[in-house]
Design a protein around this motif. Sequence first.
Motif, mmCIF file in Angstrom:
data_model
loop_
_atom_site.group_PDB
_atom_site.id
_atom_site.type_symbol
_atom_site.label_atom_id
_atom_site.label_comp_id
_atom_site.label_asym_id
_atom_site.label_seq_id
_atom_site.Cartn_x
_atom_site.Cartn_y
_atom_site.Cartn_z
ATOM 1 N N GLU A 193 40.134 33.045 28.562
ATOM 2 C CA GLU A 193 40.846 32.992 29.837
ATOM 3 C C GLU A 193 41.816 34.162 29.983
ATOM 4 O O GLU A 193 41.929 34.771 31.054
ATOM 5 C CB GLU A 193 41.593 31.657 29.955
ATOM 6 C CG GLU A 193 42.362 31.477 31.243
ATOM 7 C CD GLU A 193 41.465 31.381 32.469
ATOM 8 O OE1 GLU A 193 41.996 31.570 33.583
ATOM 9 O OE2 GLU A 193 40.248 31.141 32.340
ATOM 10 N N ALA A 194 42.516 34.517 28.891
ATOM 11 C CA ALA A 194 43.428 35.664 28.932
ATOM 12 C C ALA A 194 42.647 36.957 29.173
ATOM 13 O O ALA A 194 43.089 37.816 29.962
ATOM 14 C CB ALA A 194 44.220 35.741 27.633
ATOM 15 N N ASP A 195 41.484 37.119 28.544
ATOM 16 C CA ASP A 195 40.647 38.305 28.761
ATOM 17 C C ASP A 195 40.163 38.375 30.215
ATOM 18 O O ASP A 195 40.151 39.440 30.833
ATOM 19 C CB ASP A 195 39.439 38.296 27.824
ATOM 20 C CG ASP A 195 39.826 38.582 26.379
ATOM 21 O OD1 ASP A 195 40.938 39.087 26.154
ATOM 22 O OD2 ASP A 195 38.993 38.280 25.491
ATOM 23 N N ARG A 196 39.778 37.237 30.783
ATOM 24 C CA ARG A 196 39.311 37.205 32.164
ATOM 25 C C ARG A 196 40.419 37.623 33.119
ATOM 26 O O ARG A 196 40.209 38.411 34.033
ATOM 27 C CB ARG A 196 38.813 35.811 32.519
ATOM 28 C CG ARG A 196 38.199 35.725 33.914
ATOM 29 C CD ARG A 196 37.905 34.297 34.302
ATOM 30 N NE ARG A 196 39.107 33.516 34.484
ATOM 31 C CZ ARG A 196 39.884 33.538 35.594
ATOM 32 N NH1 ARG A 196 39.591 34.343 36.590
ATOM 33 N NH2 ARG A 196 40.946 32.770 35.678
ATOM 34 N N LYS A 197 41.640 37.114 32.887
ATOM 35 C CA LYS A 197 42.773 37.468 33.747
ATOM 36 C C LYS A 197 43.120 38.953 33.619
ATOM 37 O O LYS A 197 43.456 39.601 34.609
ATOM 38 C CB LYS A 197 43.986 36.602 33.417
ATOM 39 C CG LYS A 197 43.867 35.191 33.935
ATOM 40 C CD LYS A 197 45.107 34.383 33.628
ATOM 41 C CE LYS A 197 44.964 32.969 34.141
ATOM 42 N NZ LYS A 197 46.142 32.167 33.855
#
Length: 100
Positions: free
Chosen positions: A89-93
């Motif tokens: 999720e952090a990578d996607r953001k």
Amino acid sequence: MIAFIFDLVLFFLTKSRINSVSGGSATMGIGIWLTLAAWICLFFAGCFYGLGRCCIRRRPRDRDWQNKDGPGAENGFAEQMRLDAVKAEADRKARQKQGE
């Protein structure tokens, strides 16, 4: 086993009556032997079930085998999955922010 014994008793009672009344003859049919085969299968199934329950253990004996850190703690696999989801999720953001 009780059904098999019951079948035998009824057969021999019926055979004796048939022989005394009409002089005919009665022979054992397949039903009696099927009852015996069913009892044998059930007997062995019970033995194997009991053997499996008593002798074969795949899990550790302690009750809290999933929670090694104490009650309420998550096991290692679930914790790793949660961390992987947070990282994804952090990578996607981060990718979304770079695209703006």
